[in-house]
Motif scaffolding. Structure first.
Motif, PDB file in Angstrom:
ATOM      1  N   THR A  65       0.673  -1.214   0.103  1.00 40.87           N
ATOM      2  CA  THR A  65      -0.640  -0.132  -0.331  1.00 40.87           C
ATOM      3  C   THR A  65       0.481   1.212  -0.047  1.00 40.87           C
ATOM      4  N   ALA A  66       1.987   1.097   0.583  1.00 41.75           N
ATOM      5  CA  ALA A  66       3.141   2.623   1.073  1.00 41.75           C
ATOM      6  C   ALA A  66       3.731   2.652  -0.346  1.00 41.75           C
ATOM      7  N   GLY A  67       3.653   1.900  -1.054  1.00 47.34           N
ATOM      8  CA  GLY A  67       4.521   1.734  -2.527  1.00 47.34           C
ATOM      9  C   GLY A  67       6.185   1.515  -2.465  1.00 47.34           C
ATOM     10  N   TYR A  68       6.833   0.694  -1.233  1.00 51.31           N
ATOM     11  CA  TYR A  68       7.571   0.757  -1.248  1.00 51.31           C
ATOM     12  C   TYR A  68       8.694   0.821  -2.595  1.00 51.31           C
ATOM     13  N   GLY A  69       9.829   1.046  -2.425  1.00 53.42           N
ATOM     14  CA  GLY A  69      10.173   1.341  -3.179  1.00 53.42           C
ATOM     15  C   GLY A  69      10.285   2.263  -5.047  1.00 53.42           C
ATOM     16  N   LEU A  70       9.292   2.813  -4.792  1.00 49.94           N
ATOM     17  CA  LEU A  70       8.693   3.243  -6.380  1.00 49.94           C
ATOM     18  C   LEU A  70       8.843   5.291  -5.418  1.00 49.94           C
ATOM     19  N   PRO A  71       8.601   5.630  -6.493  1.00 49.72           N
ATOM     20  CA  PRO A  71       8.680   7.031  -6.650  1.00 49.72           C
ATOM     21  C   PRO A  71       6.730   7.567  -6.080  1.00 49.72           C
ATOM     22  N   GLU A  72       6.698   8.371  -5.444  1.00 51.25           N
ATOM     23  CA  GLU A  72       5.203   8.469  -4.701  1.00 51.25           C
ATOM     24  C   GLU A  72       4.019   8.299  -5.636  1.00 51.25           C
ATOM     25  N   ALA A  73       4.521   9.024  -7.163  1.00 49.97           N
ATOM     26  CA  ALA A  73       2.913   9.067  -8.042  1.00 49.97           C
ATOM     27  C   ALA A  73       3.554   7.587  -8.840  1.00 49.97           C
TER      28      ALA A  73
END
Length: 241
Positions: A65-73
């Motif tokens: 859910t948090a988006g680990y390892g990725l830019p926020e967008a």
């Protein structure tokens, strides 16, 4: 020097000068005689109704859910937000994912997450319990407590399931995989069976760590999950209803 418009026999307001002078004399006479001049009332315009505030959708989970390892967008909540907006939904997706979080950690911080006063929630926890080999029974108890608290607050939920790695053996995978359908039935909730559906076995959609989806993988997740999310949103009470 007179204005050219007056030389052409027109008043500054575009009417014939004789008509303009005639009306001016009538108005002046009315004032002298104390007679009120009847004028048409200004048209009444209804004030535009204020738009309903966006629905607040809480995405409560772990690194997926948090988006680990990725830019926020490129993370899950951002891509889901854009997909819902494109579908015409006025929704604010709240990223309440914490990388590494277990079901116990989620239960401990639930009240903090609910301070945002969400209208609906996606609950996706349990993957880290599985990766650490934690007791599926304990994970079920924790999730049960989370769903109970959300139910008490009348917050509709879409439960996001997880599947255990087959390498853990049947004695672990069977009770773990069963806990999500069991909880969905117990709380009468919709279930999206596997968060990583369509992604988990495709290396092209997974980051180098072998666990987390890359941006393309997140896009696949959002595309597959979107009908379940919109069904949840469509089930919410309409404003003024």
């Amino acid at each position: 020097m007179r204005l050219s418009i007056m030389r052409k026999g027109r008043s500054p307001y575009g009417m014939d000068r004789r008509a303009f002078n005639g009306r001016a004399l009538v108005a002046a006479a009315a004032l002298l005689l104390g007679v009120g001049v009847v004028t048409s009332p200004a048209p009444a315009f209804a004030a535009p109704a204020s738009a309903a505030p966006p629905v607040k959708l809480l995405a409560f989970g772990d690194s997926l859910t948090a988006g680990y390892g990725l830019p926020e967008a490129q993370g899950f909540t951002s891509q889901l937000q854009r997909a819902l907006t494109a579908k015409g939904y006025a929704v604010t997706v709240i990223n309440a994912g914490v990388s590494g979080d277990t079901t116990a950690g989620g239960l401990a911080r639930l009240d903090w997450a609910l301070a945002d006063q969400p209208n609906a929630a996606l609950v996706g926890l349990g993957g880290n319990d599985m990766l650490r080999g934690l007791d599926p029974g304990a994970a079920k108890t924790n999730l049960d407590a989370i769903l109970t608290r959300l139910g008490e607050r009348k917050i509709p939920v879409l439960l996001l399931g997880m599947l255990a790695s087959p390498s853990l053996g049947r004695t672990y995978t069977e009770p773990f995989n069963a806990l999500y359908p069991d909880l969905a039935a117990r709380h009468n909730l919709p279930l999206y069976p596997f968060f990583l559906d369509g992604v988990a076995t495709d290396r092209a959609l997974i980051q180098a760590d072998g666990l987390h989806p890359n941006a393309q993988g997140v896009a696949v997740i959002v595309e597959r999950m979107l009908p379940a999310v919109t069904n949840l949103l469509d089930s919410l009470p309409k404003a003024g209803g």
